[in-house]
Design a protein around this motif. Sequence first.
Motif, mmCIF file in Angstrom:
data_model
loop_
_atom_site.group_PDB
_atom_site.id
_atom_site.type_symbol
_atom_site.label_atom_id
_atom_site.label_comp_id
_atom_site.label_asym_id
_atom_site.label_seq_id
_atom_site.Cartn_x
_atom_site.Cartn_y
_atom_site.Cartn_z
ATOM 1 N N PHE A 189 79.459 -40.636 -13.458
ATOM 2 C CA PHE A 189 80.440 -41.659 -13.785
ATOM 3 C C PHE A 189 81.133 -42.131 -12.509
ATOM 4 N N THR A 190 81.584 -43.383 -12.537
ATOM 5 C CA THR A 190 82.454 -43.882 -11.479
ATOM 6 C C THR A 190 83.877 -43.402 -11.771
ATOM 7 N N GLU A 191 84.799 -43.700 -10.872
ATOM 8 C CA GLU A 191 86.192 -43.267 -11.032
ATOM 9 C C GLU A 191 86.796 -43.729 -12.357
ATOM 10 N N ASP A 192 86.512 -44.973 -12.759
ATOM 11 C CA ASP A 192 87.091 -45.496 -14.001
ATOM 12 C C ASP A 192 86.254 -45.192 -15.248
ATOM 13 N N ARG A 193 85.135 -44.522 -15.057
ATOM 14 C CA ARG A 193 84.241 -44.100 -16.152
ATOM 15 C C ARG A 193 83.700 -45.251 -16.996
ATOM 16 N N VAL B 78 77.726 -45.757 -14.853
ATOM 17 C CA VAL B 78 77.158 -44.621 -14.132
ATOM 18 C C VAL B 78 76.432 -45.124 -12.890
ATOM 19 N N VAL B 79 76.391 -44.275 -11.872
ATOM 20 C CA VAL B 79 75.707 -44.577 -10.617
ATOM 21 C C VAL B 79 74.911 -43.339 -10.225
ATOM 22 N N PRO B 80 73.877 -43.493 -9.376
ATOM 23 C CA PRO B 80 73.145 -42.310 -8.918
ATOM 24 C C PRO B 80 74.082 -41.349 -8.189
ATOM 25 N N GLU B 81 73.754 -40.069 -8.219
ATOM 26 C CA GLU B 81 74.657 -39.072 -7.632
ATOM 27 C C GLU B 81 74.848 -39.246 -6.128
ATOM 28 N N THR B 82 73.930 -39.953 -5.467
ATOM 29 C CA THR B 82 74.054 -40.162 -4.023
ATOM 30 C C THR B 82 74.984 -41.319 -3.671
ATOM 31 N N SER B 83 75.432 -42.073 -4.659
ATOM 32 C CA SER B 83 76.321 -43.201 -4.429
ATOM 33 C C SER B 83 77.710 -42.717 -4.018
ATOM 34 N N PRO B 84 78.364 -43.426 -3.090
ATOM 35 C CA PRO B 84 79.733 -43.045 -2.727
ATOM 36 C C PRO B 84 80.730 -43.250 -3.876
ATOM 37 N N LEU B 85 80.350 -44.010 -4.893
ATOM 38 C CA LEU B 85 81.225 -44.235 -6.058
ATOM 39 C C LEU B 85 81.133 -43.118 -7.094
ATOM 40 N N ALA B 86 80.169 -42.210 -6.960
ATOM 41 C CA ALA B 86 79.951 -41.148 -7.951
ATOM 42 C C ALA B 86 81.126 -40.172 -7.952
ATOM 43 N N ARG B 87 81.616 -39.845 -9.166
ATOM 44 C CA ARG B 87 82.727 -38.905 -9.285
ATOM 45 C C ARG B 87 82.399 -37.700 -10.168
#
Length: 79
Positions: free
Chosen positions: A15-19, A22-31
Amino acid sequence: MSGDDWVRITRHWCFTEDRTRVVPETSPLARWLHWKPGDLVKRSEAERLGAVERDQEAEAKKAAPAANKSRTPAHNKRR
């Protein structure tokens, strides 16, 4: 599980910060880890969160009305 279209997840999705997606786990947005490889997920949920692309062709088939193949209106048929 019948009735809905399911997809098998092949990579880690977070999930991203705001849920909201979803993004791949390697993304800097991944939380937060949401899915791991091997999970079965409803296609509609995966599309909504951005893990898979919408199938435009399938949506068009669902939305298109059936073609009327009769050459004359039904009320003109002889019985």
